[in-house]
Design a protein around this motif. Structure first.
Motif, mmCIF file in Angstrom:
data_model
loop_
_atom_site.group_PDB
_atom_site.id
_atom_site.type_symbol
_atom_site.label_atom_id
_atom_site.label_comp_id
_atom_site.label_asym_id
_atom_site.label_seq_id
_atom_site.Cartn_x
_atom_site.Cartn_y
_atom_site.Cartn_z
ATOM 1 N N TYR A 184 -2.544 5.110 7.737
ATOM 2 C CA TYR A 184 -4.214 6.009 7.998
ATOM 3 C C TYR A 184 -4.612 5.287 6.474
ATOM 4 N N SER A 185 -6.120 4.064 7.251
ATOM 5 C CA SER A 185 -7.325 4.210 6.644
ATOM 6 C C SER A 185 -8.466 3.973 7.585
ATOM 7 N N THR A 186 -9.372 4.432 6.899
ATOM 8 C CA THR A 186 -10.903 4.470 7.249
ATOM 9 C C THR A 186 -11.329 3.271 6.588
ATOM 10 N N ALA A 187 -10.969 2.091 6.318
ATOM 11 C CA ALA A 187 -11.253 0.733 5.817
ATOM 12 C C ALA A 187 -12.369 0.493 6.947
ATOM 13 N N PHE A 226 -6.957 -5.965 3.500
ATOM 14 C CA PHE A 226 -7.094 -4.414 2.782
ATOM 15 C C PHE A 226 -7.345 -3.420 4.028
ATOM 16 N N GLY A 227 -7.157 -2.319 3.764
ATOM 17 C CA GLY A 227 -7.178 -1.838 5.430
ATOM 18 C C GLY A 227 -6.223 -0.626 6.223
ATOM 19 N N ALA A 228 -4.324 -1.726 5.662
ATOM 20 C CA ALA A 228 -3.257 -0.768 5.940
ATOM 21 C C ALA A 228 -3.080 0.563 5.993
ATOM 22 N N GLY A 229 -4.064 1.067 5.155
ATOM 23 C CA GLY A 229 -2.713 2.519 4.939
ATOM 24 C C GLY A 229 -2.240 2.065 3.593
ATOM 25 N N MET A 230 -1.910 1.535 2.968
ATOM 26 C CA MET A 230 -0.673 1.575 2.641
ATOM 27 C C MET A 230 -1.172 1.098 0.687
ATOM 28 N N GLY A 231 -2.550 1.123 -0.255
ATOM 29 C CA GLY A 231 -2.111 1.390 -1.397
ATOM 30 C C GLY A 231 -2.073 3.170 -1.923
HETATM 31 N N1 LIG Z 1 -11.376 7.042 -4.718
HETATM 32 C C1 LIG Z 1 -11.783 6.847 -2.744
HETATM 33 N N2 LIG Z 1 -13.202 7.089 -2.367
HETATM 34 C C2 LIG Z 1 -12.668 8.418 -0.784
HETATM 35 N N3 LIG Z 1 -11.528 7.782 -0.165
HETATM 36 C C3 LIG Z 1 -10.920 7.307 -0.496
HETATM 37 C C4 LIG Z 1 -10.093 6.956 -2.061
HETATM 38 N N4 LIG Z 1 -9.149 6.522 -2.280
HETATM 39 C C5 LIG Z 1 -8.373 6.402 -1.131
HETATM 40 N N5 LIG Z 1 -9.237 7.021 0.113
HETATM 41 C C6 LIG Z 1 -9.212 7.726 1.305
HETATM 42 O O1 LIG Z 1 -7.967 7.443 1.733
HETATM 43 C C7 LIG Z 1 -7.229 6.205 2.858
HETATM 44 C C8 LIG Z 1 -6.242 5.545 2.559
HETATM 45 O O2 LIG Z 1 -6.219 4.714 1.036
HETATM 46 P P1 LIG Z 1 -5.176 3.865 1.097
HETATM 47 O O3 LIG Z 1 -5.309 3.396 -0.012
HETATM 48 O O4 LIG Z 1 -3.176 3.919 1.681
HETATM 49 O O5 LIG Z 1 -5.516 2.780 2.306
HETATM 50 P P2 LIG Z 1 -6.395 1.994 2.188
HETATM 51 O O6 LIG Z 1 -7.542 1.422 1.440
HETATM 52 O O7 LIG Z 1 -7.759 2.502 3.295
HETATM 53 O O8 LIG Z 1 -5.580 0.778 2.919
HETATM 54 P P3 LIG Z 1 -5.474 -0.212 1.496
HETATM 55 O O9 LIG Z 1 -4.366 0.623 1.098
HETATM 56 O O10 LIG Z 1 -3.661 -0.326 2.869
HETATM 57 O O11 LIG Z 1 -6.056 -2.038 1.526
HETATM 58 C C9 LIG Z 1 -8.524 5.518 3.149
HETATM 59 O O12 LIG Z 1 -8.634 4.922 3.964
HETATM 60 C C10 LIG Z 1 -9.626 6.345 2.674
HETATM 61 O O13 LIG Z 1 -10.304 7.034 3.503
#
Ligand SMILES: Nc1ncnc2c1ncn2[C@@H]1O[C@H](COP(=O)(O)OP(=O)(O)OP(=O)(O)O)[C@@H](O)[C@H]1O
Ligand SMILES: [Mg+2]
Lengths: 139, 114
Positions: A93-96, A105-110
């Motif tokens: 899940y990602s809104t990136a 970035f934006g794999a929804g894995m962070g």
């Molecule tokens: N600090 C934050 N402020 C607002 N929204 C956040 C924050 N951290 C995460 N999110 C929301 O949670 C979602 C999932 O975060 P996650 O780190 O798992 O994935 P990502 O950042 O979209 O991609 P990836 O980390 O794989 O590059 C994000 O896409 C965003 O919508």
């Protein structure tokens, strides 16, 4: 070892510089002589959190407390907040946006990665106010 | 596998770390998603990627990776190479595509999950 407190401002907007705070923290943890596995897990969590603050919240601040038996990392931002934490925690899940995706970035894995590498993780968030992600790693 | 062997198999050009090709890697990971790379923890690993930006080096650094090989002949800019130098990370550029690079290394015995 004395307890150590580290504070790193994280600039918003600039994805090219993002990761500087994590690099600095990693160097400091090395100098403190912590075990390599602990350093790596802390660095990955901090880096994911730092990138999230830059991509999703226009920056913030990271506070790191290195104690006798644990490292506590707090990533604090005044960004848009996370409306649905359960959803945000799901792998994939990602809104990136495109800018972040172009850089890998934006794999929804962070957030799932942070959960996996930490011993404890807590997200406090309020839509429109901001987000604080707290990570604990046992030494 | 020694980095010199990685270079030969990929027919790669070494952009930084010519003196460090005796270093060994025991596993490899190929991805264009940094969080995907960050999910992969192995000691002394090699990263193959088609992205060339500073975050690739930072990601590899967080993972203690020894070498980054850019596929498809992508040329990193000076900024990226400077970050790699600071971190003493070997950088290569391979003319072939990701699929072939992974396949060749895998066939030569370098696995993802060891
Ligand atoms: N600090 C934050 N402020 C607002 N929204 C956040 C924050 N951290 C995460 N999110 C929301 O949670 C979602 C999932 O975060 P996650 O780190 O798992 O994935 P990502 O950042 O979209 O991609 P990836 O980390 O794989 O590059 C994000 O896409 C965003 O919508
Ligand atoms: Mg993220």
């Amino acid at each position: 070892m004395e307890a150590v407190k580290l504070v790193y401002p994280v600039e918003g907007g600039d994805l090219i510089e993002a990761g500087e705070a994590s690099s600095k923290m990693k160097l400091t943890l090395k100098k403190l002589g912590l075990p390599p596995d602990v350093i790596r897990r802390a660095s990955i969590c901090m880096y994911e959190g730092e990138i999230n603050m830059v991509i999703h919240a226009d920056g913030g601040q990271a506070e790191v407390d290195v104690g006798m038996d644990e490292i506590v990392i707090r990533m604090i931002d005044q960004g848009p907040g996370i409306p649905d934490i359960d959803r945000a925690m799901q792998e994939g899940y990602s809104t990136a946006g495109d800018m972040a995706r172009d850089l890998g970035f934006g794999a929804g894995m962070g957030l799932p990665n942070m959960k996996r590498y930490s011993d404890e993780m807590d997200i406090e968030t309020e839509v429109g106010k901001g987000t604080t992600v707290t990570i604990k790693i046992k030494i | 596998m020694k980095l010199s062997e990685v270079r030969d198999i990929l027919d790669a050009e070494v952009l930084y770390g010519e003196d460090e090709l005796d270093r060994e890697v025991f596993s490899a990971c190929g991805s264009d998603f940094m969080s995907d790379v960050l999910a992969y923890v192995k000691n002394q690993a090699l990263l193959l990627t088609g992205l060339v930006n500073p975050q690739v080096i930072r990601t590899a650094d967080m993972m203690d990776m020894k070498c980054v090989a850019f596929v498809r002949g992508k040329q990193p800019d000076e900024n990226v190479l400077a970050l790699a130098r600071e971190r003493d990370m070997v950088i290569m550029r391979a003319p072939i595509r990701m699929y072939d690079a992974c396949g060749k290394l895998y066939a030569a015995g370098l696995r993802g999950d060891v």
